[in-house]
Design an enzyme around this catalytic site. Structure first.
Site, PDB file in Angstrom:
ATOM      1  CG  PHE A 163       2.220  -5.507  -2.603  1.00  0.00           C
ATOM      2  CD1 PHE A 163       1.722  -4.226  -2.442  1.00  0.00           C
ATOM      3  CD2 PHE A 163       1.361  -6.481  -3.070  1.00  0.00           C
ATOM      4  CE1 PHE A 163       0.396  -3.926  -2.707  1.00  0.00           C
ATOM      5  CE2 PHE A 163       0.022  -6.191  -3.347  1.00  0.00           C
ATOM      6  CZ  PHE A 163      -0.442  -4.914  -3.160  1.00  0.00           C
TER       7      PHE A 163
ATOM      8  CE  LYS B   7      -1.232   0.629  -5.025  1.00  0.00           C
ATOM      9  NZ  LYS B   7      -1.295   1.008  -6.429  1.00  0.00           N
TER      10      LYS B   7
ATOM     11  NE  ARG C  55       2.411  -5.059 -10.862  1.00  0.00           N
ATOM     12  CZ  ARG C  55       2.102  -5.186  -9.578  1.00  0.00           C
ATOM     13  NH1 ARG C  55       1.578  -6.311  -9.133  1.00  0.00           N
ATOM     14  NH2 ARG C  55       2.308  -4.197  -8.740  1.00  0.00           N
TER      15      ARG C  55
ATOM     16  CD1 TRP D 290       3.538  12.558  -6.813  1.00  0.00           C
ATOM     17  CD2 TRP D 290       3.636  14.738  -6.367  1.00  0.00           C
ATOM     18  NE1 TRP D 290       2.252  13.025  -6.773  1.00  0.00           N
ATOM     19  CE2 TRP D 290       2.275  14.366  -6.501  1.00  0.00           C
ATOM     20  CE3 TRP D 290       3.942  16.063  -6.081  1.00  0.00           C
ATOM     21  CZ2 TRP D 290       1.233  15.273  -6.351  1.00  0.00           C
ATOM     22  CZ3 TRP D 290       2.895  16.975  -5.943  1.00  0.00           C
ATOM     23  CH2 TRP D 290       1.554  16.570  -6.074  1.00  0.00           C
TER      24      TRP D 290
ATOM     25  CB  THR E 133       5.389   7.899  -8.195  1.00  0.00           C
ATOM     26  OG1 THR E 133       3.987   7.712  -8.022  1.00  0.00           O
ATOM     27  CG2 THR E 133       5.660   9.352  -8.487  1.00  0.00           C
TER      28      THR E 133
END
Length: 753
Positions: free
Chosen positions: A489, A239, A228, A606, A206
């Site tokens: 990550f 997730k 990706r 967002w 995001t």
């Protein structure tokens, strides 16, 4: 005039190139002329712009002419929006040239009456029932008027449609350009990752999308996002998808999160073909004589017996300089036909793009037809395949094919590596992957371009989008533009692998690290209760708690320190949730700056789209203008064990490492085989800086256990497994698929996020 001559010359070459099946013209409006439009051979005229194709269309000879794909798409959309255009008035607003002619003809053949005009024509709403336009304005619409923007149709795969030689030349130019202007490359690369996350994820996709929307749509800076492709494992597992969220999304989101252009399926097919080849070869060698094997491997076809090109290459590697199958001695035949694979050394596993814990250990070969050859094996998730890593690191088709051939699947009984090339499957793998090498072009909600390519996880693979996507995007944004490329990550795994593996392969150096943090994750690292996917958040995460935030910022500080090991400035992007208080947000930003971040910025993309990330974009631009002293963490010439130890101590904070007997044996074998100078790709949990997911904050004093070590020789790295790390995730008690559904009437996908 010179541009016209150059364009015509290029088109004439394309006309005569047998490898080119179609030519699509993408020119500015004033560049279209009859000379250019008619220079393309009618049979290669993808857009149907030549007089020959337009004439055939007007005559109704639709089977022998090329029709503009845009015009065809408009007609298809109309058929879905209205039952029929027969008897309707259709106004074509802002169209011109061949597209206008094609649309008029197609609409008139469906019984519509067509008119054309410029967009600024007054009182459009009273004239037509249907608007087809290249832009949607702000005019008032009557209830009986349908307005559709039909020309912004993205989601297409980027392909070298013009000519093979031209595509190779372009890739070569990319490489030369990067070497020649390495300083410019530094000024335009932005690597984005997150702190040690909760199981819910902290919104790095995001933030990526919000950042490029802010750069392009609000600051008028050319930018590209490189993401990706999501695995269906987490999409249907814990997730969820990875298209971003709110007003910072990649669209169409459903296609992005599902099959897209099938790259992961291609990887699955190629991977499992190689796995099948390994076991089949062992079976056939164990049940046939040298002569029988030779007769089957080099059969007589139409009275002629000859080696294939890949078999000739194997003969050469064996030191047998013969090309006539009839001249090999019995000893040479035996050397040629027998790979003598030791089943206990097989490291190549089958893969599936589904979280399935019951495939972590299986027994294969139990049918009677396999004649007693059975062994224990396992499935990995598809994105953990070495072929996925190769796709993400390759620079060209030739490079990909070479890497595929180098993949080591096992050792022979003399301890020597057996490769895909030895099995004769390299060419077939390249054929399966020939389309997957092309990045897929998509867009954000605000129209910023996005390349989606490759999808290795960062915990069980190297976790970065593709080198090819980065290089193409850098070329497209031009000088002063930005490419925001995704690393998985935290700084401990996603960023470390980005720098030590991807940057070594590509030669690219990012100018900024954007570190994504959330108040929620920092509270967890400060001692907050466990966060569980699917369960409501505890009150500690929804109410102000400055002490928890302050205590958890130790993890953020450690992530900043890890980035500083590589000499690249860090901008912290605090992804703000509605439950975060102003005091909590201010505290995080203050601590981040005190800890060495170049800047720390709260982001509201967002809820506000690119407008909510403008401050972040400005901070990134400022950081990119700074000099950085990028360096790798370790020298490749160091022993494998020392490279693992450096990562464990300097990045994870471990006291030392502990190798299992299996890991020690594998390291010794790979060193003897000449693979000791490869970089390291640690397979470690993303939920902690240590190997234990439950240890939050900044663990210290722990010994990092290395349970196994594998080699991805084609991809070009050594692959240690930390602790009990599994390469096949499992489904939780309540997976995401409970919420995913399809409306059979509208075909709309529900529940993806």
């Amino acid at each position: 005039h010179n541009v016209l001559l150059l364009t015509l010359s290029c088109l004439l070459k394309l006309n005569e190139d047998p490898t080119v099946h179609g030519v699509a013209l993408h020119l500015s409006e004033n560049a279209y002329s009859n000379k250019i439009l008619n220079a393309v051979k009618p049979e290669k005229d993808v857009d149907g712009v030549s007089d020959v194709n337009l004439g055939r269309l007007v005559r109704g000879d639709t089977y022998n002419c090329s029709i503009s794909p845009t015009a065809s798409a408009v007609m298809e959309l109309l058929e879905k929006l209205v039952k029929t255009v027969d008897g309707k008035k259709v106004l074509l607003v802002g169209t011109c040239g061949p597209l206008e002619a094609s649309l008029q003809c197609l609409l008139q053949r469906k019984g519509a009456m067509t008119m054309s005009c410029q967009w600024k024509t007054q009182q459009l709403q009273s004239k037509v029932n249907i608007f087809l336009s290249s832009m949607v304005g702000t005019i008032h619409r009557s209830p009986h008027t349908t307005v559709r923007n039909c020309l912004h149709l993205l989601g297409h795969r980027i392909t070298c449609t013009f000519m093979t030689e031209h595509a190779r030349l372009c890739l070569h130019c990319f490489q030369v350009w990067f070497r020649r202007t390495s300083s410019s490359t530094r000024d335009s690369m932005d690597n984005r990752l997150w702190i040690t996350p909760t199981p819910l994820g902290e919104g790095k996709s995001t933030v990526t999308i919000g950042l490029v929307q802010a750069l392009t749509a609000h600051l008028n800076v050319n930018s590209f996002a490189c993401l990706r492709q999501p695995s269906q494992g987490p999409t249907f597992g814990v997730k969820g998808g990875a298209a971003g969220g709110g007003y910072a999304q990649v669209i169409p989101m459903e296609e992005f999160n599902l099959h897209l252009t099938g790259d992961i399926h291609a990887i699955t097919a190629a991977n499992n073909l190689l796995a099948a080849a390994v076991d089949a070869r062992i079976l056939h060698e164990s049940t046939q004589s040298d002569k029988a094997l030779y007769n089957r491997l080099v059969p007589v076809v139409n009275g002629v017996r000859e080696f294939s090109s890949i078999q000739l290459a194997r003969l050469k590697r064996l030191g047998i300089n013969k090309t006539d199958p009839g001249t090999l001695t019995a000893d040479e035949i035996s050397k040629f036909v027998r790979l003598d694979i030791d089943p206990s050394t097989i490291t190549w596993q089958r893969v599936l793009d589904t979280n399935d814990r019951f495939l972590r250990k299986i027994t294969i070969g139990q049918a009677n037809t396999e004649k007693g050859f059975f062994r224990q094996a396992q499935f990995d998730i598809a994105v953990a395949s070495e072929i996925m890593a190769i796709l993400a690191l390759t620079t060209s088709l030739a490079d990909m094919k070479e890497r595929l051939g180098k993949m080591v699947v096992a050792n022979d009984k003399n301890g020597q590596p057996v490769t895909a090339e030895d099995l004769g499957v390299t060419g077939a793998l390249a054929v399966l992957m020939k389309d997957a090498i092309k990045p897929t072009l998509m867009q954000t909600l605000e129209g910023t371009p996005v390349f989606v390519h490759a999808g290795p996880f960062a915990n069980i693979a190297h976790g970065n989008s593709s080198v090819l996507a980065d290089k193409i995007a850098l070329k497209l944004v031009g000088e002063g533009g930005f490419v925001v490329t995704e690393a998985g990550f935290g700084a401990d795994i996603g960023m470390e692998k980005f720098f030590n593996i991807k940057c070594r392969t590509s030669g690219l150096v990012p100018s900024v690290v954007v570190l994504v943090a959330t108040v929620r994750a920092l509270k967890m690292h400060g001692g907050g209760p466990n966060v569980t996917a699917g369960a409501p958040l505890k009150k500690e995460y929804t109410e102000e708690n400055l002490q928890l935030v302050a205590d958890g910022c130790c993890n953020l500080q450690k992530q900043i320190q890890i980035a500083q090991l590589f000499g690249v400035p860090v901008v912290v992007a605090l992804n703000v949730f509605k439950t975060d208080s102003h005091a909590e947000v201010d505290l995080v930003c203050e601590i981040a700056k005190q800890s060495g971040a170049f800047d720390a910025v709260p982001c509201n993309h967002w809820s506000a789209g690119g407008r909510g990330a403008v401050e972040l974009a400005q901070a990134v631009r400022k950081a990119a203008s700074q000099e950085n002293s990028f360096k790798y963490l370790y020298n490749l010439e160091l022993p494998i064990i020392e490279k693992i130890r450096i990562i464990a101590q300097k990045v994870y904070g471990a006291e030392d490492i502990e190798l299992s007997p299996v890991a020690q044996s594998q390291i010794s074998r790979y060193s003897k085989q000449g693979f000791g100078n490869l970089p390291i790709c640690m397979a470690k949990t993303h939920l902690s800086l240590s190997h234990q997911p439950e240890r939050k904050g900044v663990p210290t004093g722990f010994i990092l256990p290395i349970s196994d070590v594998r080699a991805s020789i084609g991809a070009g790295f050594i692959y240690p497994l930390v602790g009990t790390m599994s390469t096949m995730p499992g489904l939780p008690t309540r997976p995401c698929f409970y919420d995913i559904d399809l409306d059979p009437d509208t075909e709309q996908v529900k529940g993806l996020f």
